[in-house]
Scaffold this motif. Structure first.
Motif, short mmCIF file in Angstrom:
data_model
loop_
_atom_site.label_atom_id
_atom_site.label_comp_id
_atom_site.label_asym_id
_atom_site.label_seq_id
_atom_site.Cartn_x
_atom_site.Cartn_y
_atom_site.Cartn_z
N LEU A 153 -2.35 128.23 57.65
CA LEU A 153 -2.70 128.08 59.05
C LEU A 153 -1.88 129.01 59.92
O LEU A 153 -2.39 129.66 60.84
CB LEU A 153 -2.49 126.64 59.49
N LEU A 154 -0.60 129.09 59.64
CA LEU A 154 0.27 129.97 60.43
C LEU A 154 -0.14 131.43 60.27
O LEU A 154 -0.20 132.19 61.24
CB LEU A 154 1.73 129.79 59.99
N GLY A 155 -0.45 131.83 59.06
CA GLY A 155 -0.84 133.22 58.82
C GLY A 155 -2.12 133.59 59.53
O GLY A 155 -2.23 134.66 60.14
N VAL A 156 -3.10 132.70 59.47
CA VAL A 156 -4.37 132.98 60.13
C VAL A 156 -4.19 133.03 61.64
O VAL A 156 -4.76 133.87 62.32
CB VAL A 156 -5.41 131.91 59.74
N PHE A 157 -3.36 132.14 62.18
CA PHE A 157 -3.15 132.14 63.62
C PHE A 157 -2.50 133.43 64.09
O PHE A 157 -2.92 134.03 65.08
CB PHE A 157 -2.28 130.95 64.01
N ILE A 158 -1.47 133.87 63.39
CA ILE A 158 -0.81 135.12 63.78
C ILE A 158 -1.79 136.28 63.71
O ILE A 158 -1.86 137.13 64.60
CB ILE A 158 0.41 135.38 62.88
N SER A 159 -2.60 136.31 62.67
CA SER A 159 -3.58 137.38 62.54
C SER A 159 -4.58 137.35 63.69
O SER A 159 -4.95 138.39 64.22
CB SER A 159 -4.33 137.25 61.21
N SER A 160 -5.00 136.14 64.08
CA SER A 160 -5.99 136.05 65.15
C SER A 160 -5.45 136.57 66.47
O SER A 160 -6.17 137.18 67.25
CB SER A 160 -6.44 134.60 65.31
N LEU A 161 -4.16 136.34 66.71
CA LEU A 161 -3.58 136.81 67.97
C LEU A 161 -3.43 138.32 68.01
O LEU A 161 -3.37 138.92 69.08
CB LEU A 161 -2.21 136.16 68.19
N ARG A 195 -10.18 123.44 61.88
CA ARG A 195 -11.59 123.04 61.74
C ARG A 195 -12.07 123.27 60.31
O ARG A 195 -12.78 122.44 59.73
CB ARG A 195 -12.46 123.83 62.73
N PHE A 196 -11.67 124.40 59.74
CA PHE A 196 -12.06 124.71 58.37
C PHE A 196 -11.48 123.68 57.40
O PHE A 196 -12.15 123.22 56.46
CB PHE A 196 -11.59 126.11 58.00
N SER A 209 -12.91 117.27 53.80
CA SER A 209 -13.84 116.15 53.90
C SER A 209 -14.94 116.30 52.85
O SER A 209 -15.49 115.30 52.37
CB SER A 209 -14.45 116.08 55.30
N PHE A 210 -15.24 117.54 52.47
CA PHE A 210 -16.23 117.78 51.42
C PHE A 210 -15.64 117.50 50.04
O PHE A 210 -16.27 116.86 49.19
CB PHE A 210 -16.72 119.23 51.49
N LEU A 211 -14.40 117.97 49.81
CA LEU A 211 -13.78 117.82 48.49
C LEU A 211 -13.31 116.39 48.25
O LEU A 211 -13.41 115.87 47.14
CB LEU A 211 -12.60 118.78 48.37
N SER A 212 -12.74 115.78 49.31
CA SER A 212 -12.17 114.45 49.14
C SER A 212 -12.28 113.67 50.43
O SER A 212 -11.30 113.47 51.14
CB SER A 212 -10.69 114.58 48.71
N PRO A 213 -13.46 113.22 50.77
CA PRO A 213 -13.68 112.60 52.08
C PRO A 213 -12.83 111.36 52.32
O PRO A 213 -12.45 111.09 53.44
CB PRO A 213 -15.17 112.26 52.07
#
Length: 423
Positions: free
Chosen positions: A12-20, A367-368, A374-378
């Motif tokens: 999550l941290l990596g994706v957030f930094i990339s998005s910024l 969100r992902f 929820s799909f793998l282990s609801p």
């Protein structure tokens, strides 16, 4: 399972930094694009005897009421913390280091101001002439007695700088700034436990959403499985999955901006740092675009978007009045689309960072994760109502805010920042 959650948090941290760090793009609907970077604004100096905000210092809209004098022998003395910032000069005429003592909130704002002063005038430092007072040199209900106020100048004592110094103090997030005398600027902050100091982005508990097939519902009663009226990236009304609360406080009293529109039934109440969408007319004559804006920046005459249920479309209405109200409960729901219609008015689910699309992108990993797990282990990853009743700010929001303060420029963040409890 714990190891999987740790890996997820790192991702999550990596994706957030990339998005910024992605290049900016033009914005159209509330969820599209990143938005154009604003040019640095020219700061207007305060004039002599001007104070910001334009209300009394000890009112709820500023630094709040006086809570009583703190002495060295009182239990509340532990609320004060020394400030040893080498970029600040403390006059300390009493030789007791009293001027260095202050609340944590005051310390944070003062340290931020010290950086602004050095950037504005290289070689010049911030100077504190008075901090916490234990000698009775001020009026009976002065916030100096609580370590919530400071009197400041520049180190060169050049009075021509003081108007701009006061403006820099406003930008640094002090809750009340007063160009009090030709010799100094007075600044103060809210109490650490003040309701008004907790400035995350929320709606009051009695705010209503419109659920699919269920009609109106109080935001505090939202549960997993609810689908609420929102808007997609193109500005079309849709029903969006309610995911979770990123902030929830059931019994707290908070200060909300009440924004009344020309449509008498549409009055939205939200905290200062929460985002609303203002209608803006583009220069090329196309349809009005959505501009995310802090609730505290909305003014009468602005246009916001309200939902027309009969046509399932949005229309612009004019803001008639903006005022402050106290209310009970603070709730920040997040939907799959990142928007929500509250009391008939379209708002963002996000706060603190002014670009809605940045915030929506930053929450994409969360969100992902909801969809994936929820799909793998609801049974493990679908939030139950009991999970939603946990009070406080969600850890993910706190992480994003911390990273945002490192990466984003000052103008992109609301001056009050996150809730005082998250610091």
């Amino acid at each position: 399972m714990d190891e999987m959650l740790l890996v997820l948090r790192a991702l999550l941290l990596g994706v957030f930094i990339s998005s910024l760090l992605l290049p900016p793009a033009s914005a159209c609907g509330p969820g599209r694009g990143i938005g154009k970077r604003r040019h640095p604004k020219k700061l207007p100096p305060l004039t002599y005897k001007q104070f910001v905000p334009n209300v009394g210092e000890r009112t709820l809209g500023a630094s709040g009421r006086y809570e009583g004098k703190i002495t060295r022998n009182s239990e509340r003395f532990k609320e004060l913390t020394p400030n040893y910032n080498s970029d600040i000069i403390f006059k300390d005429e009493e030789n007791t280091a009293a001027d260095r003592l202050m609340t944590q909130r005051c310390k944070d704002k003062l340290n931020a101001l010290a950086i602004s002063v050095m950037n504005q005038w290289p070689g010049v430092k911030l100077r504190v002439t008075e901090g916490w007072d234990e000698d009775g040199h001020h009026s009976e209900d002065s916030l100096h007695y609580e370590g919530r106020a400071v009197d400041i100048t520049t180190s060169d004592r050049e009075r021509s700088k003081y108007g701009l110094l006061a403006r820099l103090a406003v930008e640094a997030g002090f809750d009340w700034v007063y160009y009090e005398s030709k010799a100094h600027i007075h600044c103060s902050v809210k109490a650490e436990n003040s309701v008004a100091a907790k400035t995350g982005g929320c709606f009051p508990g009695n705010a209503t959403v419109w659920t699919e097939g269920g009609g109106a519902k109080a935001v505090r009663d939202l549960v997993p499985g609810d689908r609420v009226l929102a808007a997609d990236a193109d500005g079309r009304l849709v029903y969006s999955d309610f995911l979770l609360f990123i902030d929830r406080e059931d019994s707290v009293r908070k200060l909300f901006y009440a924004i009344e529109t020309s449509h008498p039934t549409e009055i939205i109440r939200l905290t200062a740092a929460h985002l609303l969408f203002r209608a803006e007319s583009p220069s090329n004559g196309t349809r009005k675009s959505f501009k995310s804006i802090f609730a505290s920046d909305i003014r009468p005459g602005d246009q916001v978007f309200v939902a027309d249920h009969s046509s399932m479309s949005l229309k612009e209405v004019t803001v008639e009045r903006v005022h402050l109200e106290e209310d009970i409960g603070a709730y920040a729901p997040v939907t799959s689309h990142g928007t929500v219609v509250i009391n008939g008015v379209l708002a963002s689910c996000y706060a603190v960072i002014e670009e809605h699309s940045w915030a929506h992108m930053a929450f994409a990993p969360l969100r992902f994760a909801f969809k994936l797990f929820s799909f793998l282990s609801p049974q493990d990853y679908t939030p139950s109502p009991s999970h939603l009743h946990v009070e406080g700010i969600h850890w993910y929001s706190q992480v994003l805010y911390r990273i945002g303060t490192w990466i984003l420029d000052h103008d992109s963040l609301h001056p009050l920042g996150m809730s005082a409890r998250s610091s």
